[in-house]
Motif scaffolding. Structure first.
Motif, PDB file in Angstrom:
ATOM      1  N   ALA A 108       0.823  -1.210   0.000  1.00 42.68           N
ATOM      2  CA  ALA A 108       0.000   0.000   0.000  1.00 42.68           C
ATOM      3  C   ALA A 108       0.858   1.262   0.000  1.00 42.68           C
ATOM      4  CB  ALA A 108      -0.935  -0.002   1.213  1.00 42.68           C
ATOM      5  N   ILE A 109       2.041   1.189   0.611  1.00 43.83           N
ATOM      6  CA  ILE A 109       2.948   2.342   0.631  1.00 43.83           C
ATOM      7  C   ILE A 109       3.324   2.747  -0.781  1.00 43.83           C
ATOM      8  CG2 ILE A 109       5.240   3.147   1.303  1.00 43.83           C
ATOM      9  CD1 ILE A 109       5.073   1.315   3.737  1.00 43.83           C
ATOM     10  N   PHE A 110       3.614   1.757  -1.626  1.00 41.55           N
ATOM     11  CA  PHE A 110       4.112   2.031  -2.975  1.00 41.55           C
ATOM     12  C   PHE A 110       2.995   2.147  -4.013  1.00 41.55           C
ATOM     13  CE2 PHE A 110       7.420  -0.336  -0.678  1.00 41.55           C
ATOM     14  CZ  PHE A 110       8.477   0.565  -0.788  1.00 41.55           C
ATOM     15  N   ILE A 111       1.912   1.387  -3.823  1.00 39.61           N
ATOM     16  CA  ILE A 111       0.862   1.355  -4.848  1.00 39.61           C
ATOM     17  C   ILE A 111      -0.256   2.341  -4.538  1.00 39.61           C
ATOM     18  CG2 ILE A 111      -0.856  -0.101  -5.994  1.00 39.61           C
ATOM     19  CD1 ILE A 111       0.967  -2.498  -5.470  1.00 39.61           C
TER      20      ILE A 111
ATOM     21  N   GLU B 232      -0.183   5.038   0.695  1.00 32.13           N
ATOM     22  CA  GLU B 232      -0.634   5.150   2.076  1.00 32.13           C
ATOM     23  C   GLU B 232       0.570   5.250   3.011  1.00 32.13           C
ATOM     24  OE1 GLU B 232      -3.231   1.954   3.064  1.00 32.13           O
ATOM     25  OE2 GLU B 232      -4.804   2.555   1.665  1.00 32.13           O
ATOM     26  N   LYS B 233       0.325   5.747   4.209  1.00 28.31           N
ATOM     27  CA  LYS B 233       1.387   5.872   5.202  1.00 28.31           C
ATOM     28  C   LYS B 233       1.129   4.919   6.368  1.00 28.31           C
ATOM     29  CE  LYS B 233       2.490  10.704   4.178  1.00 28.31           C
ATOM     30  NZ  LYS B 233       2.613  12.089   4.735  1.00 28.31           N
ATOM     31  N   ILE B 234       2.204   4.390   6.920  1.00 29.22           N
ATOM     32  CA  ILE B 234       2.113   3.523   8.090  1.00 29.22           C
ATOM     33  C   ILE B 234       2.761   4.249   9.258  1.00 29.22           C
ATOM     34  CG2 ILE B 234       2.784   1.318   9.105  1.00 29.22           C
ATOM     35  CD1 ILE B 234       2.839   0.125   6.352  1.00 29.22           C
ATOM     36  N   LYS B 235       2.035   4.348  10.362  1.00 33.19           N
ATOM     37  CA  LYS B 235       2.562   5.040  11.533  1.00 33.19           C
ATOM     38  C   LYS B 235       3.606   4.176  12.240  1.00 33.19           C
ATOM     39  CE  LYS B 235      -1.436   7.985  12.266  1.00 33.19           C
ATOM     40  NZ  LYS B 235      -2.445   8.498  13.228  1.00 33.19           N
ATOM     41  N   PRO B 236       4.562   4.830  12.927  1.00 32.25           N
ATOM     42  CA  PRO B 236       5.641   4.084  13.605  1.00 32.25           C
ATOM     43  C   PRO B 236       5.156   2.980  14.530  1.00 32.25           C
ATOM     44  CG  PRO B 236       6.141   6.418  13.570  1.00 32.25           C
ATOM     45  CD  PRO B 236       4.744   6.284  13.034  1.00 32.25           C
TER      46      PRO B 236
ATOM     47  N   LEU C  49      -1.083  -8.868  -1.723  1.00 31.31           N
ATOM     48  CA  LEU C  49      -1.285  -8.167  -2.994  1.00 31.31           C
ATOM     49  C   LEU C  49      -2.751  -8.221  -3.418  1.00 31.31           C
ATOM     50  CD1 LEU C  49      -0.036  -6.641  -5.343  1.00 31.31           C
ATOM     51  CD2 LEU C  49       0.545  -8.844  -6.397  1.00 31.31           C
ATOM     52  N   VAL C  50      -3.422  -9.329  -3.103  1.00 29.28           N
ATOM     53  CA  VAL C  50      -4.852  -9.458  -3.412  1.00 29.28           C
ATOM     54  C   VAL C  50      -5.643  -8.354  -2.725  1.00 29.28           C
ATOM     55  CG1 VAL C  50      -6.914 -10.846  -2.941  1.00 29.28           C
ATOM     56  CG2 VAL C  50      -4.902 -11.933  -3.927  1.00 29.28           C
TER      57      VAL C  50
END
Length: 284
Positions: free
Chosen positions: A107-110, A113-117, A157-158
């Motif tokens: 999700a970060i690349f596609i 989106e951001k993921i919190k620490p 990925l699905v």
């Protein structure tokens, strides 16, 4: 919202998926492609019947994404079924549920989106669980580990592909593409290895698609009447049920370290779900 109804639906779903996993374990002397064929064909008949009854167009709208989701999903399912030849059912199911971590990375690349620490901390807890399984459980097979990791990556990925499809296609259409692809893929590749089922094996083969469909149906029902954040943690009931049935029925042995590893994997994932539930900006 009826919490008791959500719990009932998710228990039925988890039991159905557990029985499907157990059926696969009972069919390990057959080609994995034959197992994939029966899993796909049984559900495909049911999804086609529902689409016809509801008069929903079979081909859908996002056809390229639907095909891609079906191919990736079929590949993930095949690798997972292969891993069951080498791993206990409970361990394989636990490791497959690492999929949300890989989905978050995709999700970060596609999806940008951001993921919190703090979420990375939860993911690290789950990976410590994997390392505990791998490093301290001597019963863990490397081949099975690689197969189920591949299944988890593709399953992650699905999730991304389904997010891209969004609500523009009916869920049954998405599942129908998946089951049709699994039927064709498994059926063609099973031809050189085909064995006619004998005795009780017929029952296990015929119930694969039924249990898989029931699992999907009741999980969908739960998500329809409650928020994703409430329902998602109940998905891990499948790990508990599969481990218990594997122990009592299949005679599988779980060491202390394997149980610790499984608990850490599920703990990290559930903590992530609960954290996201607190932040209304996130949807599972």
């Amino acid at each position: 919202m009826n919490i008791k109804k959500v719990l009932f639906y998710m228990i039925i779903s988890a039991l159905a998926f557990t029985l499907m996993n157990v059926s696969v374990k009972q069919l390990q002397h057959y080609s994995v492609y034959q197992i994939v064929f029966f899993r796909g064909f049984g559900s495909f008949i049911l999804t086609m019947a529902i689409l016809k009854r509801l008069k929903i167009p079979i081909l859908g709208n996002n056809r390229k994404l639907l095909v891609l989701r079906a191919i990736v999903g079929t590949s993930s399912m095949t690798l997972f079924f292969m891993s069951l030849k080498y791993l206990s059912a409970g361990t394989a199911v636990s490791l497959r549920y690492l999929a949300p971590i890989f989905s978050a990375v995709f999700a970060i690349f596609i999806l940008k989106e951001k993921i919190k620490p703090v979420q990375w901390l939860f993911f690290i807890i789950s990976f410590i669980g994997v390392l505990t399984l791998k490093g301290l459980d001597s019963n863990l097979d490397n081949t099975g580990l690689l197969l189920v990791f591949g299944a988890a990556v593709l399953s992650g990925l699905v999730y991304i592909i389904i997010s891209k499809i969004g609500k523009s296609d009916h869920p049954i259409v998405i599942v129908n593409y998946f089951m049709f692809t699994a039927t064709i893929f498994g059926g063609v590749l099973a031809i050189p290895y085909w064995q006619n089922p004998i005795g009780v094996d017929w029952m296990f083969f015929l119930t694969l698609g039924i249990f898989g469909f029931i699992g999907q149906l009741y999980m969908t029902k739960a998500f329809q009447i409650a928020s994703n954040n409430l329902v998602a943690p109940f998905k891990y009931l499948e790990v508990l049920f599969t481990g218990l049935i594997g122990f009592m029925w299949l005679g599988e042995v779980y060491t202390i370290w394997s149980l610790v590893g499984i608990i850490l994997i599920i703990l990290g994932l559930v903590m992530n779900v609960l954290y996201k539930a607190r932040d209304k900006r996130y949807t599972l």
